[in-house]
Design a protein around this motif. Sequence first.
Motif, PDB file in Angstrom:
ATOM      1  N   UNK A 146      81.486 115.970  -0.526  1.00 36.30           N
ATOM      2  CA  UNK A 146      80.722 116.908   0.295  1.00 36.30           C
ATOM      3  C   UNK A 146      81.131 118.351   0.022  1.00 36.30           C
ATOM      4  N   UNK A 147      82.414 118.564  -0.205  1.00 30.58           N
ATOM      5  CA  UNK A 147      82.901 119.913  -0.511  1.00 30.58           C
ATOM      6  C   UNK A 147      82.326 120.399  -1.838  1.00 30.58           C
ATOM      7  N   UNK A 148      82.304 119.516  -2.838  1.00 31.97           N
ATOM      8  CA  UNK A 148      81.734 119.893  -4.131  1.00 31.97           C
ATOM      9  C   UNK A 148      80.244 120.193  -4.002  1.00 31.97           C
ATOM     10  N   UNK A 149      79.547 119.372  -3.237  1.00 26.35           N
ATOM     11  CA  UNK A 149      78.109 119.597  -3.026  1.00 26.35           C
ATOM     12  C   UNK A 149      77.886 120.931  -2.322  1.00 26.35           C
ATOM     13  N   UNK A 150      78.693 121.224  -1.329  1.00 25.97           N
ATOM     14  CA  UNK A 150      78.581 122.491  -0.609  1.00 25.97           C
ATOM     15  C   UNK A 150      78.843 123.675  -1.538  1.00 25.97           C
ATOM     16  N   UNK A 151      79.844 123.562  -2.399  1.00 25.49           N
ATOM     17  CA  UNK A 151      80.142 124.645  -3.334  1.00 25.49           C
ATOM     18  C   UNK A 151      79.000 124.855  -4.320  1.00 25.49           C
ATOM     19  N   UNK A 152      78.425 123.757  -4.848  1.00 29.03           N
ATOM     20  CA  UNK A 152      77.287 123.879  -5.768  1.00 29.03           C
ATOM     21  C   UNK A 152      76.103 124.536  -5.073  1.00 29.03           C
ATOM     22  N   UNK A 153      75.841 124.121  -3.848  1.00 24.65           N
ATOM     23  CA  UNK A 153      74.729 124.683  -3.090  1.00 24.65           C
ATOM     24  C   UNK A 153      74.962 126.162  -2.812  1.00 24.65           C
ATOM     25  N   UNK A 154      76.188 126.525  -2.491  1.00 22.52           N
ATOM     26  CA  UNK A 154      76.517 127.936  -2.244  1.00 22.52           C
ATOM     27  C   UNK A 154      76.301 128.768  -3.496  1.00 22.52           C
ATOM     28  N   UNK A 155      76.707 128.226  -4.652  1.00 25.91           N
ATOM     29  CA  UNK A 155      76.495 128.953  -5.909  1.00 25.91           C
ATOM     30  C   UNK A 155      75.004 129.126  -6.190  1.00 25.91           C
ATOM     31  N   UNK A 156      74.218 128.090  -5.926  1.00 33.71           N
ATOM     32  CA  UNK A 156      72.767 128.185  -6.134  1.00 33.71           C
ATOM     33  C   UNK A 156      72.151 129.230  -5.208  1.00 33.71           C
TER      34      UNK A 156
END
Length: 77
Positions: A32-42
Amino acid sequence: KRAKLGIDANRDELLGDDTHESEDQRARLLDNTETLERTSRRLDHGYRIAIETEQMGSAIMEDLHNQRQTIQRSRGR
C-alpha cells in the motif's frame, strides 16, 4: 510457575499466533505504501503538466492580445 504458564497459555489462546498475520499485514502495508508513493508521483507529474499548460495558455493569450492591438493600430492608420 504453573500459574504463569497458565496465563501465558491463555494469552496465546486468546491472541493466537499472530506471527503469520503480522507478516501479511506488513506485506500489505508495504504494498500500500508503494502504491501510495506511485500515485503521489503521478499526481505531482500531472500537476506539473497542468501548471506548464496554464503558463503556455497565458503566453498564447498575451501574444494574441498583442497581435490584436497591432491589427487595430494598423486599421486606424
